[in-house]
Design a protein around this motif. Structure first.
Motif, PDB file in Angstrom:
ATOM      1  N   ALA A 129      13.969  25.885  -3.276  1.00 45.98           N
ATOM      2  CA  ALA A 129      12.614  25.882  -2.724  1.00 45.98           C
ATOM      3  C   ALA A 129      12.699  25.683  -1.221  1.00 45.98           C
ATOM      4  CB  ALA A 129      11.765  24.776  -3.359  1.00 45.98           C
ATOM      5  N   ILE A 130      11.616  26.063  -0.548  1.00 39.95           N
ATOM      6  CA  ILE A 130      11.486  25.779   0.883  1.00 39.95           C
ATOM      7  C   ILE A 130      10.480  24.639   0.997  1.00 39.95           C
ATOM      8  CG2 ILE A 130      10.975  26.736   3.151  1.00 39.95           C
ATOM      9  CD1 ILE A 130      11.545  29.514   2.018  1.00 39.95           C
ATOM     10  N   HIS A 131      10.987  23.479   1.390  1.00 36.76           N
ATOM     11  CA  HIS A 131      10.206  22.240   1.384  1.00 36.76           C
ATOM     12  C   HIS A 131       9.731  21.884   2.778  1.00 36.76           C
ATOM     13  CE1 HIS A 131      13.243  22.025  -1.814  1.00 36.76           C
ATOM     14  NE2 HIS A 131      12.454  21.215  -2.456  1.00 36.76           N
ATOM     15  N   THR A 132       8.846  20.917   2.850  1.00 37.87           N
ATOM     16  CA  THR A 132       8.686  20.204   4.124  1.00 37.87           C
ATOM     17  C   THR A 132       9.783  19.138   4.173  1.00 37.87           C
ATOM     18  OG1 THR A 132       7.256  18.444   3.295  1.00 37.87           O
ATOM     19  CG2 THR A 132       6.183  20.511   3.948  1.00 37.87           C
ATOM     20  N   GLU A 135       9.149  16.163   1.677  1.00 34.21           N
ATOM     21  CA  GLU A 135       9.272  16.436   0.246  1.00 34.21           C
ATOM     22  C   GLU A 135      10.734  16.731  -0.099  1.00 34.21           C
ATOM     23  OE1 GLU A 135       7.196  20.807   0.576  1.00 34.21           O
ATOM     24  OE2 GLU A 135       7.061  19.827  -1.350  1.00 34.21           O
ATOM     25  N   ARG A 139      12.744  14.569  -2.970  1.00 36.72           N
ATOM     26  CA  ARG A 139      13.441  15.108  -4.146  1.00 36.72           C
ATOM     27  C   ARG A 139      14.866  14.570  -4.268  1.00 36.72           C
ATOM     28  NH1 ARG A 139      12.770  21.149  -5.557  1.00 36.72           N
ATOM     29  NH2 ARG A 139      13.640  20.305  -7.509  1.00 36.72           N
ATOM     30  N   ASP A 143      14.981  14.582  -8.484  1.00 36.16           N
ATOM     31  CA  ASP A 143      15.754  15.552  -9.267  1.00 36.16           C
ATOM     32  C   ASP A 143      16.768  16.331  -8.441  1.00 36.16           C
ATOM     33  OD1 ASP A 143      13.791  16.904  -7.923  1.00 36.16           O
ATOM     34  OD2 ASP A 143      13.212  18.189  -9.586  1.00 36.16           O
ATOM     35  N   ALA A 440       6.095  36.757   0.856  1.00 35.09           N
ATOM     36  CA  ALA A 440       6.197  36.119  -0.458  1.00 35.09           C
ATOM     37  C   ALA A 440       6.453  37.159  -1.537  1.00 35.09           C
ATOM     38  CB  ALA A 440       4.919  35.330  -0.759  1.00 35.09           C
ATOM     39  N   MET A 445       8.483  34.942  -4.118  1.00 36.50           N
ATOM     40  CA  MET A 445       7.930  33.589  -4.120  1.00 36.50           C
ATOM     41  C   MET A 445       6.614  33.590  -4.896  1.00 36.50           C
ATOM     42  SD  MET A 445       8.563  32.878  -0.063  1.00 36.50           S
ATOM     43  CE  MET A 445       8.214  31.123  -0.005  1.00 36.50           C
ATOM     44  N   PRO A 446       6.321  32.506  -5.631  1.00 37.32           N
ATOM     45  CA  PRO A 446       5.084  32.515  -6.428  1.00 37.32           C
ATOM     46  C   PRO A 446       3.826  32.460  -5.563  1.00 37.32           C
ATOM     47  CG  PRO A 446       6.183  30.375  -6.590  1.00 37.32           C
ATOM     48  CD  PRO A 446       7.112  31.285  -5.850  1.00 37.32           C
ATOM     49  N   LEU A 447       3.911  31.820  -4.395  1.00 32.63           N
ATOM     50  CA  LEU A 447       2.749  31.691  -3.520  1.00 32.63           C
ATOM     51  C   LEU A 447       3.165  32.051  -2.093  1.00 32.63           C
ATOM     52  CD1 LEU A 447       1.430  28.191  -4.720  1.00 32.63           C
ATOM     53  CD2 LEU A 447       0.698  30.449  -5.515  1.00 32.63           C
ATOM     54  N   ALA A 448       2.193  32.454  -1.277  1.00 30.53           N
ATOM     55  CA  ALA A 448       2.489  32.769   0.115  1.00 30.53           C
ATOM     56  C   ALA A 448       2.851  31.492   0.880  1.00 30.53           C
ATOM     57  CB  ALA A 448       1.288  33.440   0.763  1.00 30.53           C
TER      58      ALA A 448
END
Lengths: 552, 552
Positions: A129-132, A135, A139, A143, A440, A445-448
């Motif tokens: 994932a591409i996080h801030t 976050e 993680r 996990d 996306a 990716m699921p969302l933009a």
């Protein structure tokens, strides 16, 4: 009750760590690894499939360790899952090209973003994932607990006690996740001291660090927050004046976070001139969360600033910060202490306002810096640029966005987008559809990848005026307000002059005239410093600009 | 450019600290204060008006220091501004009654909440704000930087290196704010060791701590997270079964945070029985952010739990946690490490679900635990119980609340309110107006102290059924859904059986039957442990319940 607990071992991580450190002991003298043995050490210590955190921060880079990791034999070490907050080095991606790593979690990619997209298209990497930033740290405790963490510091003693230098940055958040769950922490340092008393200070206790290695050269640092005042244009000054009158003064903004950019640099540089002439000193902008921007120097020297807490540091600002301990956070040794995790908390929960820029805004106010073919990530911007719903304390600015009397209302953090209607090269900032949507789709990716969502933005400020979006009572009205300040972009062309007049009359949109901002004053002469040399002068010679910013 | 920098001192905080420590040196041997000198030391070190952080955490209390502070001469030390995360000791409020302190910022008050309201009404204290934990820490780095921080640890050496014990909790976040801005940190410890090698481990480096004092008795700890399984009723089991089928299984919840309460304890205790019979082991509930609840032991022993990261610790769980390092975060010494700041980050940004309880919910879904005459605060609940808008990574549960295809949509953290329709004593949980509204009016607060706002709640689960609030397309529909599960409370009486049938048919509300939950199974025999003795048995004798929970 009946149960027969299965025979199970509960210390597999601990015994695995013991085994790995036993293999490492072949190379190490106590905790110290010889510089030249780092590659074979990593080959003996790492196991295929390991989850590895590599400290690539916004500024500080564990580049000796990343170069060493990229040099391991991929038949021995492969399919690593890399976790890198800020991807700033080409060897970060060599890891994937060479088959050493396979899966990738990160926060910000900057110059490497194009190559990430290409490696993804080639099937050479898989994105977790591409996080801030925060976050991603979060993680690590849930996990994505790492097997190995590779970090950078300035000095260590032979017991592993670590002095990070001014850029403590992400280090404590990354180290703790491994140190307290039987992961292994390896620190590269510029210098190993034999006598613990020669350590400038301790930023991370030695018992949290398993191995230290002196790097072949000092760790790489990027001066990301330096803006040369010479490049600030009159339009930036005009927008800065509007920000001060139409946002800071109006809402009595006391505590704030500035993004990077010439617009915000202009605000910083007209505090001691324009804002001072309005009698605002001591009334606004007292407590700051931001890196030590050199363009803050005149405001600090003029007594505007009570405190600055920083995510990281900035090259060249070391002596200046050390000489201003009333303002900056510093250690007992006198040098700066930064801490990205805590500064992100502060920027979310303790400030009145975030102001920053973007590359594109759509008609609903969603914005993104993602452009075609580049998976860049946003670092901390989505955290700074949203209204944290978990906040419960009130300040005047926070309450100013709601009607008094409704006991079930909530105040809002002010989130200001400060943009020119066109970017360089004539590209409109206001667009029908963000490039992020296509990126996306192309990347699965699921969302933009939206940086800041429209409903979190309270103000959009352009050279045309300010849209007070928090006052919008419908999505339709928000769109009208945005169009009214979007100039001659496609979105701006939608606006109806009669409607705009009504929006101005209703206080939903304000032009410079409505704010008492005199356009004639909007020149570079309003800047307290107009060059890097001016900043050095203001600092009394304490600021040392990096070579590339020295032109005198 | 012309400017003449005014002659200004930039190290007033540092020189002030030096002066204070010079006064303290009269009492101290190096960093060590004799136990009996603590009161005169505080009188010599503190200055009227000081901002003082006192470590009162959810569990660990710096009670020796709070008692000492309450014993100072108020003609010497007065008008302090106290900052206390969790107000758990009567002497915390004696400070105000005695005139030693005047202003007050805190997060959670629990048993002291009634007295806070009375002192406020009497004009003996002035409230700065009631924060959540992390916004309180955040402000320590912005506009509430402390002059003095008083904390508690287990052991220190004579250099100040600190071992906190399992309850590291808030300590690092509180200490850093003073240690790096020329504030003074004083630590009470149960034991001072002469040889640093006798320290179990270092949780805070010695250079961050200015003075240490051995307390007259070990610091006070509260076992807040222990729930005796004997008190779990069949109705809790029924609700737990609904949670597992209707929320955890449906949304594939992998990572989660449980509040405290018999309802959530029931969920923990039927994972190895009911959820296991559904074949869910390894598919849900793998990564946890919560304190080491004793009722988690059967699930851990049965192999349900991959990891637990904790805000703080729990009395009696020390040996059990130390024996399960694959699951819990522990240090090199083998004992637990907790960290409230990081666990709050994890609970906001890295988990799929928060589930907890409340005392009152109104018709719009707003909830609060504040009741008449009590200014209690909410600790971390508003942070855990909201949808963090700054999140950018996706998980299946997070995406499950939105319709696929809309690239500009955002996933949601699942926030579940788990309540019986009536509290003990026949008080309805669902009410027309929250008591919090009147409390705010009585106390002069600008807004009502809401714990969790209705628009952040995704599910309300009662003994009647589950309202899937995230599916509501209007406020009106949300109200209908709430009423449908609100039983015979005033809010529940509003519901129209025909509408409820439609809501069920549309999947907006589900009764046990709709979820495949067999009410006949909802008995205490489904609990993996039905008494404290059962928990001890499951733990293989490693869990040591506090005396008040021992009845055998």
């Amino acid at each position: 009750m009946s149960h027969s607990p299965p025979a199970r071992r509960w210390d597999t991580r601990r015994s695995d760590k013991r085994d790995r450190l036993a293999r490492a002991a072949h190379y190490a003298d106590g905790k110290v690894i010889p510089t030249t043995d780092i590659v074979p050490l990593l080959e003996s210590l790492l196991v295929p499939g390991d989850r590895v955190v590599l400290e690539g921060n916004n500024q500080k880079q564990a580049d000796f360790l990343s170069r060493a990791l990229a040099a391991v034999d991929s038949s021995k070490v492969h399919d690593l899952h890399m976790i890198i907050p800020s991807v700033g080095r080409s060897e970060h991606l060599d890891l994937f090209e060479r088959g050493i790593a396979r899966k990738f979690d990160f926060s910000f990619a900057g110059t490497q973003s194009l190559r990430i997209s290409q490696l993804l298209a080639d099937g050479a990497l898989e994105i977790g994932a591409i996080h801030t930033y925060i976050e991603l740290y979060a993680r690590l405790y849930v996990d994505l607990t790492p097997n190995v963490v590779l970090i950078a510091g300035y000095q260590a003693d032979r017991e592993g006690n670590l002095y990070t230098g001014s850029s403590t940055e992400d280090t404590p958040a990354l180290v703790e996740a491994a140190a307290f769950r039987d992961g292994i922490v390896i620190a590269q340092v510029n210098e190993i001291v034999d006598d613990p008393r020669d350590l400038k200070r301790v930023d991370v206790p030695g018992s949290w660090i398993d191995l230290v290695v002196q790097s072949d050269r000092p760790f790489f640092m990027e001066p990301l927050f330096t803006r040369d005042p010479r490049l600030i244009k009159p339009i930036h000054v005009l927008m800065a004046m509007m920000a001060i009158r139409g946002v800071y003064e109006r809402h009595q903004v006391q505590s704030l976070n500035h993004g990077i950019g010439f617009n915000t640099a202009a605000i910083e540089l007209i505090l001691p001139t324009y804002a001072e002439s309005l009698g605002l000193k001591g009334k606004i902008c007292r407590n700051w969360t931001l890196n030590p921007h050199p363009t803050m120097i005149p405001a600090i020297e003029s007594g505007w600033v009570e405190s600055v807490h920083s995510f990281g540091s900035e090259l060249g600002m070391e002596r200046y910060v050390a000489a201003r301990p009333d303002v900056f956070f510093t250690g007992q040794d006198g040098s700066m202490r930064s801490n990205r995790a805590f500064c992100q908390l502060a920027g979310q929960y303790a400030v009145d306002l975030f102001i920053g820029s973007t590359l594109q805004i759509d008609g609903d106010g969603h914005s993104s810096t993602v452009t075609r073919g580049r998976l860049a990530g946003f670092g901390g911007a989505p955290n700074m640029g949203h209204n944290p719903g978990g906040r419960r304390h009130a300040t005047p600015a926070w309450l100013d966005t709601i009607e008094p009397g409704d006991m079930l209302a909530r105040g809002r953090k002010l989130v200001v987008q400060l943009v020119e209607t066109f970017q360089g090269g004539g590209k409109p900032t206001f667009v029908e559809t963000l490039d992020a949507v296509q990126v996306a789709r192309d990347s699965g990716m699921p969302l933009a990848p939206i940086m800041i969502y429209g409903d979190d933005v309270t103000h959009v400020l352009t050279e045309e005026g300010i849209a007070y979006l928090y006052k919008a009572t419908s999505l339709e009205q928000r769109r009208e307000m945005l169009a009214a300040v979007a100039g001659v972009t496609p979105i701006g062309m939608r606006h109806d002059p009669a409607r705009t007049a009504k929006l101005r009359a209703d206080g939903l949109v304000a032009l410079p005239e409505d704010l008492g901002v005199d356009r004639k004053l909007a020149t570079r002469s309003l800047l307290a410093a107009r060059s890097m040399a001016d900043l050095v002068d203001w600092s009394g010679g304490l600021y040392d600009p990096p070579a590339r910013f020295r032109s005198w």
